[in-house]
Design a protein around this motif. Sequence first.
Motif, PDB file in Angstrom:
ATOM      1  N   THR A  62       0.823  -1.056   0.002  1.00 31.17           N
ATOM      2  CA  THR A  62      -0.199   0.178   0.007  1.00 31.17           C
ATOM      3  C   THR A  62       0.847   1.307   0.144  1.00 31.17           C
ATOM      4  O   THR A  62       1.933   1.311   0.720  1.00 31.17           O
ATOM      5  CB  THR A  62      -0.825  -0.052   1.109  1.00 31.17           C
ATOM      6  OG1 THR A  62      -1.706  -1.088   1.304  1.00 31.17           O
ATOM      7  CG2 THR A  62      -1.723   1.024   1.270  1.00 31.17           C
ATOM      8  N   ASP A  65      -2.391   5.125  -2.829  1.00 28.75           N
ATOM      9  CA  ASP A  65      -3.347   4.361  -2.767  1.00 28.75           C
ATOM     10  C   ASP A  65      -4.469   4.528  -1.621  1.00 28.75           C
ATOM     11  O   ASP A  65      -5.441   4.581  -1.649  1.00 28.75           O
ATOM     12  CB  ASP A  65      -2.873   2.783  -2.153  1.00 28.75           C
ATOM     13  CG  ASP A  65      -2.070   2.275  -3.331  1.00 28.75           C
ATOM     14  OD1 ASP A  65      -1.373   1.358  -3.269  1.00 28.75           O
ATOM     15  OD2 ASP A  65      -2.289   2.649  -4.509  1.00 28.75           O
ATOM     16  N   THR A 103      -8.144   5.838  -1.690  1.00 26.69           N
ATOM     17  CA  THR A 103      -9.191   4.976  -0.791  1.00 26.69           C
ATOM     18  C   THR A 103      -9.878   5.959   0.064  1.00 26.69           C
ATOM     19  O   THR A 103     -11.035   5.856   0.247  1.00 26.69           O
ATOM     20  CB  THR A 103      -8.671   3.962  -0.056  1.00 26.69           C
ATOM     21  OG1 THR A 103      -7.746   3.058  -0.958  1.00 26.69           O
ATOM     22  CG2 THR A 103      -9.663   3.279   0.651  1.00 26.69           C
ATOM     23  N   ARG A 126     -13.981   6.912  -0.479  1.00 24.17           N
ATOM     24  CA  ARG A 126     -14.722   6.670   0.914  1.00 24.17           C
ATOM     25  C   ARG A 126     -15.540   8.009   1.351  1.00 24.17           C
ATOM     26  O   ARG A 126     -16.998   8.058   1.606  1.00 24.17           O
ATOM     27  CB  ARG A 126     -14.256   6.169   1.882  1.00 24.17           C
ATOM     28  CG  ARG A 126     -13.856   4.693   1.657  1.00 24.17           C
ATOM     29  CD  ARG A 126     -12.925   4.005   2.684  1.00 24.17           C
ATOM     30  NE  ARG A 126     -12.672   2.566   2.869  1.00 24.17           N
ATOM     31  CZ  ARG A 126     -11.855   2.060   3.335  1.00 24.17           C
ATOM     32  NH1 ARG A 126     -11.356   2.715   4.434  1.00 24.17           N
ATOM     33  NH2 ARG A 126     -11.644   0.734   3.169  1.00 24.17           N
ATOM     34  N   HIS A 161     -18.591  -3.127   5.794  1.00 23.74           N
ATOM     35  CA  HIS A 161     -19.013  -3.166   4.487  1.00 23.74           C
ATOM     36  C   HIS A 161     -20.082  -2.592   4.106  1.00 23.74           C
ATOM     37  O   HIS A 161     -20.757  -2.882   2.964  1.00 23.74           O
ATOM     38  CB  HIS A 161     -19.258  -4.861   4.071  1.00 23.74           C
ATOM     39  CG  HIS A 161     -17.925  -5.646   4.085  1.00 23.74           C
ATOM     40  ND1 HIS A 161     -16.780  -5.287   3.429  1.00 23.74           N
ATOM     41  CD2 HIS A 161     -17.643  -6.722   4.829  1.00 23.74           C
ATOM     42  CE1 HIS A 161     -15.963  -6.102   3.599  1.00 23.74           C
ATOM     43  NE2 HIS A 161     -16.381  -7.037   4.606  1.00 23.74           N
ATOM     44  N   ARG A 186     -11.418  -1.131  -7.400  1.00 27.32           N
ATOM     45  CA  ARG A 186     -10.314  -1.472  -6.585  1.00 27.32           C
ATOM     46  C   ARG A 186     -10.278  -0.905  -5.252  1.00 27.32           C
ATOM     47  O   ARG A 186      -9.974  -1.310  -4.346  1.00 27.32           O
ATOM     48  CB  ARG A 186      -9.068  -1.150  -7.511  1.00 27.32           C
ATOM     49  CG  ARG A 186      -7.811  -1.580  -6.771  1.00 27.32           C
ATOM     50  CD  ARG A 186      -6.626  -1.342  -7.461  1.00 27.32           C
ATOM     51  NE  ARG A 186      -6.244  -2.429  -8.356  1.00 27.32           N
ATOM     52  CZ  ARG A 186      -5.054  -2.491  -9.062  1.00 27.32           C
ATOM     53  NH1 ARG A 186      -4.229  -1.692  -9.136  1.00 27.32           N
ATOM     54  NH2 ARG A 186      -4.940  -3.608  -9.999  1.00 27.32           N
ATOM     55  N   TYR A 187     -10.430   0.756  -5.276  1.00 24.88           N
ATOM     56  CA  TYR A 187      -9.910   1.379  -4.139  1.00 24.88           C
ATOM     57  C   TYR A 187     -11.053   1.508  -3.219  1.00 24.88           C
ATOM     58  O   TYR A 187     -11.320   1.774  -2.011  1.00 24.88           O
ATOM     59  CB  TYR A 187      -9.323   2.672  -4.514  1.00 24.88           C
ATOM     60  CG  TYR A 187      -7.889   2.566  -4.968  1.00 24.88           C
ATOM     61  CD1 TYR A 187      -7.870   2.478  -6.374  1.00 24.88           C
ATOM     62  CD2 TYR A 187      -6.809   2.416  -4.158  1.00 24.88           C
ATOM     63  CE1 TYR A 187      -6.377   2.414  -6.878  1.00 24.88           C
ATOM     64  CE2 TYR A 187      -5.857   2.145  -4.600  1.00 24.88           C
ATOM     65  CZ  TYR A 187      -5.234   2.361  -5.942  1.00 24.88           C
ATOM     66  OH  TYR A 187      -4.198   1.961  -6.706  1.00 24.88           O
ATOM     67  N   TRP A 188     -12.435   1.522  -3.692  1.00 26.12           N
ATOM     68  CA  TRP A 188     -13.559   1.752  -2.943  1.00 26.12           C
ATOM     69  C   TRP A 188     -13.984   0.333  -2.477  1.00 26.12           C
ATOM     70  O   TRP A 188     -14.292   0.187  -1.235  1.00 26.12           O
ATOM     71  CB  TRP A 188     -14.679   2.775  -3.476  1.00 26.12           C
ATOM     72  CG  TRP A 188     -15.628   2.718  -2.724  1.00 26.12           C
ATOM     73  CD1 TRP A 188     -15.923   3.584  -1.719  1.00 26.12           C
ATOM     74  CD2 TRP A 188     -17.200   2.218  -2.992  1.00 26.12           C
ATOM     75  NE1 TRP A 188     -17.326   3.371  -0.973  1.00 26.12           N
ATOM     76  CE2 TRP A 188     -17.758   2.473  -1.837  1.00 26.12           C
ATOM     77  CE3 TRP A 188     -17.666   1.235  -3.788  1.00 26.12           C
ATOM     78  CZ2 TRP A 188     -19.221   1.915  -1.801  1.00 26.12           C
ATOM     79  CZ3 TRP A 188     -18.902   0.765  -3.612  1.00 26.12           C
ATOM     80  CH2 TRP A 188     -19.733   1.171  -2.876  1.00 26.12           C
ATOM     81  N   GLN A 210     -12.989  -2.399  -2.741  1.00 32.97           N
ATOM     82  CA  GLN A 210     -11.734  -3.354  -2.420  1.00 32.97           C
ATOM     83  C   GLN A 210     -11.930  -4.627  -3.045  1.00 32.97           C
ATOM     84  O   GLN A 210     -11.528  -5.885  -2.238  1.00 32.97           O
ATOM     85  CB  GLN A 210     -11.935  -3.325  -0.874  1.00 32.97           C
ATOM     86  CG  GLN A 210     -11.580  -2.368  -0.127  1.00 32.97           C
ATOM     87  CD  GLN A 210     -10.504  -1.619   0.178  1.00 32.97           C
ATOM     88  OE1 GLN A 210      -9.478  -2.323   0.659  1.00 32.97           O
ATOM     89  NE2 GLN A 210      -9.896  -0.430  -0.388  1.00 32.97           N
ATOM     90  N   ASN A 269     -10.396  -7.607  -5.925  1.00 31.40           N
ATOM     91  CA  ASN A 269      -9.253  -7.820  -6.501  1.00 31.40           C
ATOM     92  C   ASN A 269      -9.419  -7.838  -8.074  1.00 31.40           C
ATOM     93  O   ASN A 269     -10.560  -7.704  -8.673  1.00 31.40           O
ATOM     94  CB  ASN A 269      -8.659  -9.304  -6.106  1.00 31.40           C
ATOM     95  CG  ASN A 269      -9.730 -10.425  -6.284  1.00 31.40           C
ATOM     96  OD1 ASN A 269     -10.456 -10.372  -7.348  1.00 31.40           O
ATOM     97  ND2 ASN A 269      -9.797 -11.552  -5.273  1.00 31.40           N
TER      98      ASN A 269
END
Lengths: 396, 165
Positions: A2, A6, A10, A14, A208, B128-130, B132, B134
Motif C-alpha cells: 500500500t 493508494d 481510498t 470513501r 462493508h 479497486r479502491y472503494w 476493495q 481484486n
Amino acid sequence: MTTDLDDLITTALRHDAQHAPTPPPGGFAPSQPSRNENVARPRLARLLGAAAAVVAAVGVAAVTWGTGRSNLAVVQEAWTPVGVEYPLRDLGPATTSSVRVTLAEVGHTIGVEGHPNLVVTEELWPITLPVDPDRQVSGPWELIGTTSTRHRCVGGFCHPRPSSDDTADDTPDLAWTSSVDNGAADFNLWIWANVPDTVAFVSFTDHHDNVLWQRPIEHVAAFPVDGHPRAGAIVTTYDNDGRTLSTMDAWPYNEPDGEPSEPSELPPSELPPSVRLDVDQARSLNELNDRVLTECLTAAGAEFDETGGLGVLNGAGDADIIWETCVHTTQLSVEAVAEYLASSPTAYPDPDDVQSTGPSEQPDPEFSCNGCDITLSAEQAAALDDYLTSLPDGAT
Amino acid sequence: MHRVRAGSGDVVVTANGDAFAGFYAGEVAAALRLAWLLTHDHDVSRDVVQDAFTAMFERFDQIDRPLPYLRRSIVNGVRQRARTGEREVARMRTVAVTSLASVAGPTGGVIDAVGSLPPRQRTVVVLRYWAQLNDTEIADAMSCPAGTVRSLASRAISRLRNELA
C-alpha cells in the motif's frame, strides 16, 4: 504494498461515497406479484413487484424515486430505517440472575434471532475494586463508593446503570457474546446495554456498509457480528420520525489500524477512593448487600431459586415498588457500614507505605459486618427500623 | 432459514423468507454509492441501480452469486448510458466541473482527478479502491480479462500520480 497514493485514493472515494443518493425510505411498493408470472408486464408493474418484496407496506405517505422518468408513486407506513430488520422479542421476566441478587419481574428475557435468549437484570453492587486486578482473590480491595449502586446486566456483562436515560449517550455501555460462549449461534452478538429512552430505532452499519436495524427492547440493542465490529462500523439512533439522534463508532476500542482490541477490564473510577479493605472485609460488604436485599425481598413475598440469586414475586405485590424499597433499604445498610469503614484507620496497609503503617493500625481481624459497631444517621436508623419491623416473625 | 450475517456479501434471508428483500435492503445503499462514484449524478445513479435491481428480481432464484451480478449490472448500466445518450456522455466527461460542490474538502482534488479519468479506468479505480475488489472480481464486474484490468489500473494510477504530483 500500500502506498500513500493508494491510501489517498481510498480515503477520497470513501469520503465521496457519502454524497451518494440515499435509497427511498422504506423501499417502494405495496403488492407482491407472482414470481412465476410468464406474462410480460409493464416496467412499472415489475418495479412494484420488486418493491413489494422489499416492504410489506400499508400506509398513506407517497414517495417518489427516479427523477425525470416514471416518478413512481408508492405508499409506505411509518418510517423505518433502511436495511434489514433484525428484530428483538420481549419474552417476559428474567429467568436467571447474572452474579448477584435480583428480582425476575424487574428484568427481561429477550429473544434474539439465531442466538440464545438474552437475560437483562438489574442488580445491586457495593463499589469495591481490587487494587491489583491480578490479585483479586488475595486482595487488597478498595472501597470507592459510599453505598451500593445499580447495575444493568446483559448477556453476562454488567454496567452501572446510567443516571439519566433521556439523553443520547455517545459512549454506549457495550457487551457481547461470543459464538464459543453462547454455544449455539455461529456469530458473536454485539450488545448495547443502555439505549436511551428517546431512541426508537437503532441501525448498525458494518464496515462493508451492510445495514441491520431494530427497535430496542428495555434499553437493549443487539446485532450479529463476525468477531468484533471493525473500524468503520457505525451505530445510528433515530427517533420515531426518522430524525437522527446520534451516530457513533460501533466499537470504540478499535486500534488505528482497524484491528479490534479488548476494552480494559475495569473502567477508571471517577468516584473518590475511600478506604482499602482486606479480602474478608470486601467479602463481608458484599454479603451484607446480598443478605439485606434477599431478606427484604423475601419479606415482601419473593421466592428464590436454588442459586439464591433470582427472586420471583409471582404476583405477590408490585414488583417495581418492592424492588425500589428493598434497593433503598440495602443501600442505607451498606452506606452505614461503608461510612464506618471510611472513618476507621487504614484497613489494609499500602505495600508502598509500610513504614507509616504500624501494627496498631491493622484492621480488627474479627471485623465483620454482622458484628461491627456502626453509627447510623437518623434516616438510616428509621429505614432500618422499618425494614426490620417489616420482616416476618422469626426472621430477626 | 433465518440467517443474517453482517460483513458478508452473502444472500441475506429475512424472517419472512424472502431472499430478494433481504438482498435489496442490505445492498441498495452500497449499490447507490458505486453508481454515484462512477457517474457523479444522482439521477443516473438511481436509475441505474433501479434497473439493476428490477432485472435481478425477475430472475433472482436463478442467480447464484447476486452481489457480483449486481455489480456487473451497475457497471454495464453506467456504460450503456454513457454510450446511448449525449447528455450522459457529456455529464461523464465534465464530472470534475459539474460536481465541485460535492467534492469540496481535502480530498476534492483526488475526486476531481478520478472523475477526469476515462470511464473504464475510473471504473477500475473505484472497484479497486472503494469496493476493495481484486483484479479477478473487477474483471468479472467489467466483463473483461483480468489482464485488461491490470492494464487499465496501471494507466489510471500513472495518470493520477502525475495529476496529483
